[in-house]
Design a protein around this motif. Structure first.
Motif: not given
Length: 455
Positions: A214-217, A420-421, A423
């Protein structure tokens, strides 16, 4: 009916916890307001005299904040000075460069542990996550591969080591020596961080493989100060600044243990060392030291340095109120007779205060979400037991801290930050973050029990 009457103090605690849950999760009330309402309601349910209710609430709040506010405030300032002066960036990057790609997880654990001592959990997370993401891109590693060791180290320091609010708060309520808590906290915390970090990381990849794709935001982290490595202070001075209060407190503690073992009468020199190693003094001296090493010595104008100090306080205002309200709730439990009732139940049993403190804190943490609120609520139940036990109080502090970090889930802000961080889905967060926190709690208890055989 007799059972209902006899166990009314414990039934009241259950009602209070349910009420707190309903107010926070159901009505979305601010935690501070919810705790104050719960404290007043609990006092009335326990049948406290009406003219004593407000006095008890004020006494609990004032007594808790009187000691905590000084250390908590100075700790926040030290962390901000370290971050804004570039010291934290230097520590992280130097260790990562020296350890190399093969051992990068260990570099992240050590860097996060050192930085985590000086920075509160949320601040450390906000500071380190962009660094983790940058390194992950450069090395083509999954962000979570570095995120788990980072979170493990930050969480361990948050749960076990002063000047973090939980350990300081619990130590104050139990009357434990902060230096001893720090010393034993290191002994317990280092192996726990290794198990919950690099070791657990291998298991996490098997039970939640999709989480590592996963790629977080991190856009919500907002503007972050970026430093060129050559513009940051040296690694040695950065590390010394972060660990300065720890060094002072540990020196005083070790001397105190030697003096006690040798039955030496402390002279003025030893008493002066005790003063320097007191948590409040150590933190104040560390701030003065950091103003020079992370500010004036870096040619930063005094105005900018003092702005960092001021900015450090704004985010902790509400936390201080929440801690104070937790203190009020704790005092109601003690003055209302809950503590005495628990003491009566366990006086003639072989149940260890260490296990009971961990168990109560764990139940409250799972129910309430907040580690700090769980810890301070636990103290009101455990304090009366300590007088009748010869257990090392510093270990009870660590056990309460260990219990208070267990099983972070959907009612804890840390759960959603991590999700969230990085993802992740809710399921992936439960299999990584929640499991990580539980490992810290359980392995922490095991090491505390092992340590209790020797101290």
């Amino acid at each position: 009916m007799n059972f209902f009457v006899e166990q009314w103090p414990l039934i009241t605690v259950a009602i209070a916890i349910i009420l707190l849950l309903v107010l926070i999760m159901g009505f979305k009330l601010n935690t501070f307001i919810a705790l104050i309402i719960t404290a007043f309601t609990t006092a009335l349910l326990l049948g406290m005299p009406l003219d004593k209710v407000v006095v008890t609430v004020e006494t609990g709040m004032g007594g808790t904040l009187g000691h905590i506010a000084l250390i908590f405030g100075l700790g926040a300032m030290l962390g901000k000075l370290l971050a804004d002066g570039g010291g934290a960036t230097r520590i992280a990057n130097t260790l990562i460069n020296r350890f190399g790609l093969k051992n990068i997880q260990w570099a992240v654990v050590i860097a996060s542990f050192i930085i985590g001592i000086a920075l509160f959990f949320e601040v450390g997370l906000v500071l380190l996550i962009p660094i983790v993401y940058t390194i992950a891109k450069e090395t083509k590693l999954p962000a979570l591969h570095l995120g788990i060791p980072m979170a493990a180290a930050l969480s361990v320091t948050h749960g076990f080591l002063p000047p973090h609010p939980g350990p300081v708060l619990i130590a104050k309520e139990y009357g434990a020596n902060l230096g001893e808590v720090l010393l034993y906290g290191f002994i317990v915390g280092v192996p726990v961080a290794i198990i919950a970090g690099p070791v657990f990381n291998k298991l996490a990849k098997k039970i939640a493989p999709t989480a590592f794709t996963k790629e977080g935001d991190i856009s919500s982290l907002g503007k972050n100060v970026h430093f060129k490595l050559e513009d940051t202070p040296g690694f040695g001075i950065s590390t010394l600044t972060a660990l300065f209060p720890v060094i002072l407190m540990l020196m005083a503690t070790i001397v105190k243990l030697i003096v006690g073992a040798q039955n030496i009468t402390p002279g003025n020199g030893i008493k002066a060392l005790y003063l320097l190693g007191d948590a409040s003094t150590a933190m104040l001296l560390s701030i003065i030291f950091a103003i020079f090493t992370m500010g004036l010595g870096r040619k930063r104008p005094m105005k900018d340095v003092m702005q960092s100090v001021t900015d450090a306080i704004y985010p902790i205002g509400m936390m201080l109120l929440i801690i104070g309200a937790g203190g009020a709730f704790k005092q109601v439990l003690i003055d209302g007779g809950v503590g005495k009732h628990v003491e009566t139940l366990f006086t003639h049993s072989d149940f260890s205060p260490i296990i009971l403190a961990w168990l109560v804190a764990a139940v409250l943490r799972i129910a309430l979400g907040s580690a700090t609120v769980a810890a301070i609520s636990t103290t009101g139940i455990i304090i009366p037991l300590l007088a009748a036990s010869d257990v090392n109080v510093a270990l009870v502090v660590l056990a309460t801290g260990a219990g208070s970090v267990i099983a972070s889930h959907v009612n804890d802000a840390g759960f959603w930050m991590f999700k969230e961080y990085f993802g992740l889905s809710v399921k992936e967060t439960l299999l990584t973050w929640t499991l990580l926190e539980t490992i810290i709690s359980v392995t922490g208890l095991i090491f505390i029990l092992l340590l209790s055989m020797f101290v």
